[in-house]
Design a protein around this motif. Sequence first.
Motif, PDB file in Angstrom:
ATOM      1  N   PHE A   1       8.903   7.770   9.929  1.00 56.24           N
ATOM      2  CA  PHE A   1       9.460   6.407   9.619  1.00 56.24           C
ATOM      3  C   PHE A   1       9.546   6.152   8.255  1.00 56.24           C
ATOM      4  O   PHE A   1       9.037   6.167   7.012  1.00 56.24           O
ATOM      5  N   LYS A   2      11.172   6.003   7.909  1.00 60.97           N
ATOM      6  CA  LYS A   2      11.674   6.155   6.527  1.00 60.97           C
ATOM      7  C   LYS A   2      11.236   4.827   5.846  1.00 60.97           C
ATOM      8  O   LYS A   2      11.143   5.059   4.459  1.00 60.97           O
TER       9      LYS A   2
ATOM     10  N   VAL B   1       8.762   3.634   0.539  1.00 61.59           N
ATOM     11  CA  VAL B   1       7.615   2.890  -0.199  1.00 61.59           C
ATOM     12  C   VAL B   1       6.918   3.973  -1.227  1.00 61.59           C
ATOM     13  O   VAL B   1       6.887   3.728  -2.222  1.00 61.59           O
ATOM     14  N   VAL B   2       6.093   5.022  -0.508  1.00 61.30           N
ATOM     15  CA  VAL B   2       5.396   5.848  -0.897  1.00 61.30           C
ATOM     16  C   VAL B   2       6.215   6.537  -2.068  1.00 61.30           C
ATOM     17  O   VAL B   2       5.828   6.918  -3.223  1.00 61.30           O
TER      18      VAL B   2
ATOM     19  N   GLY C   1       6.737   5.250  -5.549  1.00 65.62           N
ATOM     20  CA  GLY C   1       5.334   4.826  -6.262  1.00 65.62           C
ATOM     21  C   GLY C   1       4.787   3.610  -5.689  1.00 65.62           C
ATOM     22  O   GLY C   1       3.608   3.270  -6.063  1.00 65.62           O
ATOM     23  N   GLY C   2       4.882   3.279  -4.396  1.00 67.23           N
ATOM     24  CA  GLY C   2       4.099   2.227  -3.571  1.00 67.23           C
ATOM     25  C   GLY C   2       3.116   2.798  -2.969  1.00 67.23           C
ATOM     26  O   GLY C   2       2.589   4.002  -2.778  1.00 67.23           O
ATOM     27  N   VAL C   3       2.276   2.150  -2.026  1.00 65.10           N
ATOM     28  CA  VAL C   3       1.344   2.671  -0.883  1.00 65.10           C
ATOM     29  C   VAL C   3       1.320   1.973   0.253  1.00 65.10           C
ATOM     30  O   VAL C   3       2.087   1.016   0.560  1.00 65.10           O
ATOM     31  N   VAL C   4       0.723   2.714   1.247  1.00 63.33           N
ATOM     32  CA  VAL C   4       0.582   2.023   2.458  1.00 63.33           C
ATOM     33  C   VAL C   4      -1.035   1.752   3.041  1.00 63.33           C
ATOM     34  O   VAL C   4      -1.811   2.541   2.709  1.00 63.33           O
TER      35      VAL C   4
ATOM     36  N   ASN D   1       4.076  -1.587   0.164  1.00 63.02           N
ATOM     37  CA  ASN D   1       4.630  -2.279  -0.948  1.00 63.02           C
ATOM     38  C   ASN D   1       3.968  -1.617  -2.092  1.00 63.02           C
ATOM     39  O   ASN D   1       3.194  -0.786  -2.070  1.00 63.02           O
ATOM     40  N   LYS D   2       4.279  -2.220  -3.212  1.00 58.87           N
ATOM     41  CA  LYS D   2       3.695  -2.013  -4.405  1.00 58.87           C
ATOM     42  C   LYS D   2       2.049  -2.258  -4.379  1.00 58.87           C
ATOM     43  O   LYS D   2       1.858  -3.094  -3.532  1.00 58.87           O
TER      44      LYS D   2
END
Length: 605
Positions: free
Chosen positions: A314-315, A320-321, A324-327, A406-407
């Motif tokens: 899942f691109k 996002v990761v 530097g973002g998170v899930v 997102n961030k």
Amino acid sequence: MHAYRTHTCGELRAEDAGKTVRISGWVHRRRDHGGLVFLDLRDHYGMTQCVVEPDAAAFALADSVRSEWVVTVTGKVTHRPLETINEKLLTGRIEIRIDEISIQSRAEELPLQVFGDIEYPEETRLKYRFLDLRRDKLHRNVVLRSHVIAGLRRRMIAQGFTEFQTPILTASSPEGARDFLVPARNHPGKFYALPQAPQQFKQLLMVAGFDRYFQIAPCFRDEDARADRSPGEFYQLDFEMSFVTQEDVFAAIEPVLQGTFEEFGNGKAVTQAPFPRITYADAMLKYGSDKPDLRNPILIADVSAEFADETVEFKAFKGVVASGGVVRAIPAPGAGSRPRKFFDDLNDWARAEFKAAGLGYVILEEEGGVLSGKGPIAKFIPPPVLKRIVDKTGAKAGDAVFFSANKELEAAKLAGAARTRIGKELGLIEQGHFRFCWVVDFPMYELNDDKQIDFSHNPFSMPNFDHDAFLKLDREADRDTILGITAFQYDIVCNGIELSSGAIRNHRPEIMIKAFELAGYGRDTVEEKFGGMLNAFRYGAPPHGGSAPGVDRIVMLLADEENLREVTTFPMNQKAEDLMMGAPSEVTLKQLRELHIRIVMPEKS
């Protein structure tokens, strides 16, 4: 006999039958039943039914009165017929047979009916607030407020606190909100400010040696209104203590809050002291908010590592990761049986409210003991990764798991809001409880919009950092270290409502100056804005700390209301206007000249 009343409208009981009495009040309701005229007379204390017969001398006058007229009635107390007893009223077993009636004042046609539960626009309610306050629910809320304040005061005194009053006219200071300014007539060009909070004064009381201070303090902030924040002014239970640690502050106020909610909470369960402590980091991770509602059993999990796995295709989330973002994953117990509309509505809501791409989701199913997922993104998540997600969230077959990517801060906010919405829609929010907690270890600093270090919350908090090392920090060279510093700062939260922020204070002048320096304020600015407090600290200041639970929000929770307007006597509207008194208002040129002020109106667009 007294000119107006021998009893109130809530006082008479069955044992008073046979007495001749006099009561006064407002005509709550007038009813005509086959010649008999019934008047329900209401005052602050309750309501009494009065009745007059057609052949009575007082009949013609009694028959002429209308709703909200103020009248005085004299007559004999009698038992009501059994079939007309009203157990909902304390006076419901008796009525007064009217011998005399006098009209104290008439009411014109009402713009707002007091009797009944008709909903009126905010503008009407606030313009005619004196009528609105006669309505039973609002009247009870305002009385509750008075009783709660009395209870808070009683409990604080029992805890060894002494009540003091602090100034209303003071100096402007950068405390986070916009000041209300008051021009100083005798000092042209200078202004007083109404206090946003008694912050500096209560700290100065500790320096003065008073040890345990409190007051029911009025606070003034020029902020936009919202449901849980009044525009202009509000009240808080302000307190401060000397020679205390953070835990001492908690131990002092927890019995006050617990006792108040037990006394006025209508039998709802209340968290018993000591209240749970949740770090800010955990609150943002598990609840997506620094105001966690512990009645909601849903816990958010970080699944960034799972979506960074090389087997995941899942691109969108992988990107996002990678940047530097998170899930974050939000489990939805039992949502697997919900129709497609449930999921579509949540996606539409996320797009509309948070400008997000949506909420990805997986519905969990089990066949032959093997757990699998279905939904728009399920095919991109291999079974081993799905199992890790399930293990982290505690989800099971029949549940769904939603995702926010997102961030970090933006992902947490969306996940937290989704947690609340899902909890409500699935009926998971625990009813009949007041769930308290402390949120602790707030970050001392954060990056502002210009990507510069600034205070995260209260600038007067003591940093939870070695003091000698703190004094050696450099704003640029030690940027990451500074952003990792937490403060001895805490919030008290109940059912997702923040009641107050508090802190162990920074009582050492050199550490305070350094703290402001790291946030970009020079020594001269600190000396100018906080010189009074700094000078006091230079003459021996005790370690001290405190907090200030909001009275308005406490009463709002106890009254089971969602808007502060419902628990305050004369609130302003969303534009900070008093529609009843006409404030803010224009003033005369003479007044402006006395204050050495000239008004420059904004240009019309």
